[in-house]
Design an enzyme around this catalytic site. Structure first.
Site, mmCIF file in Angstrom:
data_model
loop_
_atom_site.group_PDB
_atom_site.id
_atom_site.type_symbol
_atom_site.label_atom_id
_atom_site.label_comp_id
_atom_site.label_asym_id
_atom_site.label_seq_id
_atom_site.Cartn_x
_atom_site.Cartn_y
_atom_site.Cartn_z
ATOM 1 N N LYS A 1 -3.262 -9.651 5.284
ATOM 2 C CA LYS A 1 -3.059 -9.317 3.868
ATOM 3 C C LYS A 1 -1.786 -8.534 3.652
ATOM 4 O O LYS A 1 -1.485 -8.103 2.537
ATOM 5 C CB LYS A 1 -4.261 -8.511 3.341
ATOM 6 C CG LYS A 1 -5.578 -9.273 3.351
ATOM 7 C CD LYS A 1 -6.672 -8.394 2.729
ATOM 8 C CE LYS A 1 -8.021 -9.090 2.757
ATOM 9 N NZ LYS A 1 -8.522 -9.281 4.136
ATOM 10 N N PHE A 2 -1.032 -8.288 4.720
ATOM 11 C CA PHE A 2 0.319 -7.732 4.642
ATOM 12 C C PHE A 2 0.361 -6.365 3.955
ATOM 13 O O PHE A 2 1.329 -6.042 3.249
ATOM 14 C CB PHE A 2 1.269 -8.712 3.929
ATOM 15 C CG PHE A 2 1.031 -10.145 4.288
ATOM 16 C CD1 PHE A 2 1.064 -10.551 5.617
ATOM 17 C CD2 PHE A 2 0.748 -11.085 3.323
ATOM 18 C CE1 PHE A 2 0.829 -11.866 5.973
ATOM 19 C CE2 PHE A 2 0.508 -12.408 3.656
ATOM 20 C CZ PHE A 2 0.548 -12.808 4.984
ATOM 21 N N CYS A 3 -0.672 -5.543 4.162
ATOM 22 C CA CYS A 3 -0.753 -4.214 3.531
ATOM 23 C C CYS A 3 -0.599 -4.318 2.016
ATOM 24 O O CYS A 3 0.024 -3.465 1.375
ATOM 25 C CB CYS A 3 0.295 -3.266 4.105
ATOM 26 S SG CYS A 3 0.045 -2.898 5.850
ATOM 27 N N ALA A 4 -1.152 -5.378 1.461
ATOM 28 C CA ALA A 4 -1.130 -5.595 0.006
ATOM 29 C C ALA A 4 -2.429 -6.303 -0.373
ATOM 30 O O ALA A 4 -2.428 -7.384 -0.950
ATOM 31 C CB ALA A 4 0.083 -6.416 -0.396
ATOM 32 N N HIS B 1 0.814 -1.220 0.000
ATOM 33 C CA HIS B 1 0.000 0.000 0.000
ATOM 34 C C HIS B 1 0.846 1.268 0.000
ATOM 35 O O HIS B 1 0.409 2.309 -0.506
ATOM 36 C CB HIS B 1 -0.936 0.016 1.203
ATOM 37 C CG HIS B 1 -1.967 -1.071 1.162
ATOM 38 N ND1 HIS B 1 -2.701 -1.439 2.271
ATOM 39 C CD2 HIS B 1 -2.396 -1.875 0.152
ATOM 40 C CE1 HIS B 1 -3.532 -2.417 1.950
ATOM 41 N NE2 HIS B 1 -3.363 -2.703 0.674
#
Length: 422
Positions: free
Chosen positions: A373-376, A136
């Protein structure tokens, strides 16, 4: 998404090379509580989120603290010494990144801050081309953007960028990761830089997950901008960096407006600093963060990347080989399993939510991993083939194990056995 199978497992995992000297991190003696009121040594496999502090970084900060003072404008000895240390840190980090002599380095809070700074300095009318596979930090700051779908293979990434840039008029910026924070896969940034420049565009690279694992040479790769974070580079003191061509930065209004960014302030107008780096570092900077970041860069460079990469690849091979033997565990991968990657492996466990797996690993085995979601978000949904969902949507989440300088064979084996027990 694809599954590792036994045919993908190396016949023999290389053993530790006796002369490999890995820089030491703090916390290797940490013990954590697990079920049954026991304490066990902590197996930290969450380096991709935030890496522990190097002992050398801790020592550098401790050495700087007694003389800590204001920077750039103080006449006292402590102020002069602190200023010298801060500017030496700038020089060290630029050298670590392989920056050109005339590149600017702006100290920021982290990669997200660096990318937002760059977004504020783009020339008017700039179009940003970015893949949906980005973190992100690289996906969201831009106001005028063309978002590209996840490429099926590295050459497709170059082709898609070529096509998108060919259709643009005016200034353009291609933004791409160097190493995925979800899969660890290395992106073809040299080829993408060549395509960007062929179209008169520039390229900005999110190197947050690359620099803890591989050498970065900005000038050799012909990159225009790179950004990375200290907290992923064993320097968790709140500093990051944006490094790159000075002209866009020098022409833009300051990212923050305040002391240090100005040359003169009158009743009716403000004259901003001609120093590009000072222009975007208003206020008292994070001096200790910069010193810590430089110390981490020095420690990694002094060790030598060959030894670091060899040890990481050995542990990653052991982890992936182990995962491939467990029924119901699926490793996430955008490209071919043999594609080069850093020490990041994400996976799902059939019949278990990612949060459930992470909590069991922690509470019963003393293992730290990341779930979510690992900032993705768009990328993880693509890999899992799921519909749109929020951060708390277990149907679109995964587990991520990431390896760093303090990782050991025992940590990897403990994770494999814990997953097998599930």
């Amino acid at each position: 998404m694809s599954v590792l199978n036994r045919s993908a497992v190396p016949a023999e995992i290389p053993q530790i090379t006796p002369d490999v000297r890995i820089p030491a991190v703090l916390g290797t003696d940490l013990e954590v509580p697990v079920k049954g009121d026991r304490l066990v040594p902590y197996a930290n496999l969450d380096y991709a989120a935030s890496a522990p502090c190097l002992e050398a970084v801790n020592a550098a900060v401790a050495a700087a603290l007694p003389a800590y003072s204001s920077v750039h404008r103080g006449a006292g000895y402590a102020s002069q010494l602190t200023t010298a240390r801060y500017e030496q840190a700038r020089h060290t980090v630029k050298a670590f990144a392989g920056a050109r002599p005339d590149d600017a380095l702006i100290f920021t809070r982290n990669t997200t801050d660096a990318m937002n700074l760059l977004a504020r300095t783009l020339p008017e009318g700039t179009t940003v081309v970015v893949f949906e596979t980005e973190h992100h930090a690289s996906l969201l700051p831009w106001s005028r953007v063309v978002r590209l779908a996840a490429p099926a293979f590295p050459g497709e990434a170059i082709r898609a960028a070529d096509e998108a840039l060919s259709e643009l008029d005016g200034p353009a910026l291609l933004v791409v990761t160097a190493a995925s924070n979800v899969t660890g896969e290395l992106w073809p940034i040299a080829g993408l830089a060549h395509i960007a420049h062929r179209h008169g565009a520039r390229i900005a690279v999110d190197a947050a997950q690359l620099v803890p694992h591989r050498r970065l040479n900005l000038s050799a790769l012909d990159l225009d901008y790179v950004a990375f974070s200290g907290h992923k580079l064993y320097a968790p003191f709140g500093a990051g960096a944006l490094i790159g061509r000075a002209d866009w930065l020098a022409a833009a209004l300051p990212y923050l407006r305040g002391g240090g960014a100005v040359k003169a302030v009158g009743d009716d107008q403000t004259e901003w600093s001609d120093d590009t780096e000072a222009r975007h570092e208003a206020g008292t900077p994070n001096v200790l963060g910069a010193i810590a970041l430089a110390a981490a860069c020095d420690a990694l460079s002094a060790t030598g990347w060959t030894a670091l990469v060899r040890e990481e690849e050995r542990l990653v091979a052991r982890l992936r080989a182990g995962l491939a033997t467990i029924e119901g565990v699926t490793e996430l991968s955008l490209w071919d399993h043999e594609h080069p990657r850093v020490g990041i492996v994400s996976f799902v466990v059939e019949g278990r939510s990612a949060r459930e797996v992470a909590e069991i690993l922690s509470s019963q085995h003393g293992i730290g991993v990341r779930d979510g979601k690992f900032c993705a978000h768009p990328f993880v949904r693509h890999l899992l083939g799921t519909a749109d969902g929020g951060c708390d949507d277990d149907t679109a989440s995964a587990v991520r194990a990431s390896i760093g300088l303090g990782s050991t064979e025992e940590h990897v084996d403990r994770l494999i056995e814990a997953l097998r027990a599930l």
